[in-house]
Design an enzyme around this catalytic site. Structure first.
Site, short mmCIF file in Angstrom:
data_model
loop_
_atom_site.label_atom_id
_atom_site.label_comp_id
_atom_site.label_asym_id
_atom_site.label_seq_id
_atom_site.Cartn_x
_atom_site.Cartn_y
_atom_site.Cartn_z
N GLY A 36 32.06 46.17 37.31
CA GLY A 36 30.69 46.05 38.06
C GLY A 36 29.79 47.11 38.36
N GLU A 39 29.93 41.54 43.47
CA GLU A 39 31.09 41.46 44.10
C GLU A 39 32.27 42.32 43.64
OE1 GLU A 39 34.60 38.50 45.46
OE2 GLU A 39 32.59 37.48 45.74
N CYS A 44 39.51 37.15 46.32
CA CYS A 44 38.91 37.92 46.68
C CYS A 44 39.04 38.50 48.05
CB CYS A 44 37.29 38.16 46.34
SG CYS A 44 36.49 36.47 46.59
#
Length: 504
Positions: A244, A263, A300
């Site tokens: 990410g 995220e 998560c």
């Protein structure tokens, strides 16, 4: 119903094959061949999305709501086939896939209802004041408008709710933004059948063909080309911190930088205050253990760290957690790579000079078994690697000597998706000390609960300060997530006939 993937990409209404292919790696069942994505396919999909935006971005709220409802209908029409291919590819149990499918269609319908109401438009009107001195004021009207084509990267751990037609896609389509999805190679067949459902909804409702595209597989150059294509105006991503951050940096380095809503990682600490530990240490511990191993720890919001006050109550907490995990059977992980990374994470903890092993197991192949370690707060603060996320059922108990040390520990955490307090009435004063710290560190705060099980509702925040996410003001779950793909526009002295329909 049996589903056999054809292995093609969906590019602006056309199913397209490539010259190269890759094989899926299912947990069980047959492997299938899929075409590999290319930079050229990215360009075609982005161009199709831009062409579609001139119609779709200016369509009525009811038109888009009907499209979202049609996607949900088409997904439900393929329910059994989706469960079949999803279970084969990911190893997730049928009940989990069925529940996730319901969440996926539910959030599509939630966004349909949300845009029908129109509150998200944040309409504002300041009337003209022609007689104002020393200068007249013009009429000014404001409304939120869609930003343009959006890129979405499918997640490994949620093949439905965070992937092809997941929350990012639903929010972008609701806002009026065409979507180009980079499918996750962990579940390409699941991505394909969902794309078929979206394609059927496009044809049923007469949407422009470029409103949605799915690109399967591909190397880093495909992801890089997608986030750097000049027609893409925002990116939604759920995945690793390293991956990410690399994409985030690419978005920032563009000639026209664009927002990257990523995220990335979270250990979701849980703080057990003194009175609650005295009254129900074992009960809290059993709940923590259950949350820790849910879905093989591949959520998560997995609560990887429990912070407890040192003493007999902490001993009871640790013993109850160990007892709870001894009965947990090995679970299948989403991919071989994720299973390997989990084993490496467990080895890192086992080889730590400061972490003490409480319960350890051997995980082999694609399966994972739980592991628990403990450490003192002083040692934890000196061993930063113990605060890094291990994706899987690994837990760490951190013992603190006082509430002040617990506050100090909380201040040292990076940004998180969630932070949890376990407290009784007698803990209120200590909770008051902790809450301002937790509020600065996380997007969602819980009391006497466990963070796994995210509700898809208007009030949900699924995001937090970096590295939990790259934009602390955004959420990837709930109707508030639509704001990521909108921007405010003011219209000054505009004739009513030229205003957007919703602002007239």
């Amino acid at each position: 119903m049996t589903f056999t993937p054809h292995g093609k990409h969906l590019i602006a209404g056309e199913w397209v094959s490539g010259t190269e292919s890759f094989k899926s790696e299912p947990a069980h069942g047959n492997a299938h061949s899929f075409s590999v994505g290319t930079v050229d396919l990215v360009a075609r999909a982005a161009q199709g999305a831009e062409e579609a935006f001139w119609e779709y971005g200016y369509s009525s709220r009811e038109t888009r709501a009907a499209f979202l409802d049609a996607i949900a209908d088409e997904i439900e029409a393929r329910a059994d086939a989706i469960t079949q291919i999803g279970c084969e590819e990911t190893g997730l149990p049928e009940a989990r896939l069925q529940g996730e499918r319901g969440r996926t269609t539910g959030q599509l319908r939630l966004f349909a209802d949300h845009i029908r109401k129109g509150d998200y438009l944040d309409k504002r009107v300041d009337a003209a004041q022609p007689d104002r001195k020393p200068a007249p004021r013009p009429e000014i009207r404001l409304i939120e408008r869609p930003i343009g084509p959006v890129a979405v990267f499918g997640a490994s751990n949620f093949p439905l709710a965070f992937s092809t037609a997941g929350g990012d896609t639903a929010a972008a389509l609701a806002a009026g933004c065409p979507v180009v999805v980079k499918g996750h190679s962990a579940h390409p067949g699941t991505g394909e059948i969902i794309a078929e459902a979206i394609h059927a909804a496009i044809e049923k409702t007469g949407m422009p063909s470029g409103v949605f595209s799915l690109i399967q597989g591909g190397k880093r150059d495909v992801g890089q080309a997608l986030v750097q294509h000049p027609l893409i105006k925002a990116v939604g991503f759920t995945g690793s911190l390293a991956g990410g951050r690399a994409l985030f940096d690419l978005c920032a380095a563009r000639d026209e930088p664009i927002p990257f809503f990523g995220e990335l990682g979270s250990v979701n600490p849980m703080f057990v205050l003194g009175e609650s530990a005295k009254a129900r240490a074992e009960e809290i511990s059993r709940g923590w253990a259950g949350s820790l191993v849910m879905g093989a720890g591949q959520f998560c919001t997995n609560p990887g760290i429990a912070v407890v006050l040192d003493g007999p109550d902490a001993d009871h907490f640790v013993a109850a957690a160990k007892a709870s995990l001894e009965d947990v059977a090995p679970q299948t992980m989403l991919t071989d790579g994720i299973a390997k990374a989990y084993r490496e994470g467990c080895e890192r903890f086992a080889n730590s000079k400061v972490a003490k092993t409480i319960y350890t197991t051997d995980s082999e192949g694609r399966t994972a078994s739980p592991n628990i370690f403990e450490v003192s707060a002083a040692d934890f603060l000196q061993a930063q690697e113990l605060g890094e996320e291990v994706f899987g059922p690994l837990g760490l108990v951190v013992r603190v000597s006082s509430i002040d040390e617990m506050v100090e520990l909380a201040r040292g955490f990076d940004g998180q998706l969630t932070m949890t307090l376990h407290m009784d009435e007698g803990d209120l004063a200590d909770a008051r000390k902790l809450t301002p710290v937790l509020e600065r560190k996380a997007g969602r705060l819980l009391v006497n609960g466990f963070p796994t099980g995210v509700e898809v509702v208007d009030s949900m925040v699924h995001g937090g300060p970096y590295p939990a996410s790259t934009n602390f003001g955004a959420t990837s779950v709930g109707t508030l997530s639509i704001r990521r793909f909108l921007r405010p526009v003011s219209y000054q002295n505009f004739p009513a006939e030229l205003l957007p329909e919703d602002l007239q």
